[in-house]
Design an enzyme around this catalytic site. Sequence first.
Site, short mmCIF file in Angstrom:
data_model
loop_
_atom_site.label_atom_id
_atom_site.label_comp_id
_atom_site.label_asym_id
_atom_site.label_seq_id
_atom_site.Cartn_x
_atom_site.Cartn_y
_atom_site.Cartn_z
N LYS A 141 0.83 -1.20 0.00
CA LYS A 141 0.00 0.00 0.00
C LYS A 141 0.87 1.26 0.00
O LYS A 141 1.76 1.42 0.84
CB LYS A 141 -0.92 0.02 1.23
N ILE A 142 0.60 2.13 -0.96
CA ILE A 142 1.31 3.40 -1.09
C ILE A 142 0.27 4.52 -1.12
O ILE A 142 -0.70 4.44 -1.89
CB ILE A 142 2.15 3.43 -2.38
#
Length: 359
Positions: A141-142
């Site tokens: 997750k970014i």
Amino acid sequence: MANANLKALSDLGVSIWLDDLSRNRIRSGGFDELIADYHLVGATSNPTIFAGAVSKEPDYDEQVAELAKAGVSTDQAVRTITTDDVREAADIFRPVHERTGGVDGRVSLEVDPRLAHDTDKTVAEAIDLWKAVDRPNLMVKIPATLAGLPAITKVIGEGISVNVTLIFSVERYKQVMDAFLAGLELAKANGHDLASIESVASFFVSRVDTEIDKRLDAMQEGHPLRGKAAIANARLAYAAYQEVFSTERWNALKAEGARAQRPLWASTGVKDKSYSDTRYVDELAAPNTVNTMPESTLQATADHADVRGDLVTGTAAESQQVFDDLAAAGIDLDDVFKVLETEGVDKFEKSWTELLDTV
């Protein structure tokens, strides 16, 4: 009835993911039960989820004691604990991953939220997490901050599957999709198999209503636009998704085996008790989407959701009208989205600090 509602969503093309992950759920068979009975095909985690799990569950005590005895740093201990959990969860979902040809069966792990405004460090952390978990069904997750956008491109360019988080506005979502396409083009140039790269764009829902309703309430009690913004926003995002993934640029990548980045409805737990607790499931049901639900929302959906088919496709004009009306009423939408992104990053940073303090 539980299976009927969730099956109807699944049959429509909605992938049902759980917005929760903990060692107790992993080892007690909780995920297995939901996979078998609730059409669950994925799970997401975030710093707040881990902070709550580690502080409340005794399942972590033994490992924390061992890590302390080994003399590792707190940061390294947290990295070990979280990657261990995600690796075990990924193994549970591996049959789903294989059954769906790699589309689902995904488990997400977030980069350190303190890096949200540092592109290079986000890229390095994402690559490290990918190697540490070492599972093909991981999604890193970014956040969709301005610094996160080039990080998304670079990480996908390394052949890594990415869950882009903290998206609030359609404008930012379009930038995310562009970063995704650029990432696929880079991955192709780097010799990666595009078919092995999966991505979702986590578009936050309930927080939009919470912020805009607060501003409407300050103007007028029971304002007629109350509760309309979040669903309209997500529906406009879906229209943008349909537009981007019908372009020549996308079709060229699709011909190379690439798969579209699906919209994921996040923050679908209803905050305002005057609204139906399944409204962000019922009203946003559409093909090729993911809905990641907290367990309370999943149980409510199983019990009494009102699944009426695709309520999103073809709604762009009426959804845009909602935003035109909000602007005319004096709602500063640019400020709303700026506040939501800042708060989103800050909340996860605070949770990460809590997690470090607990460990």
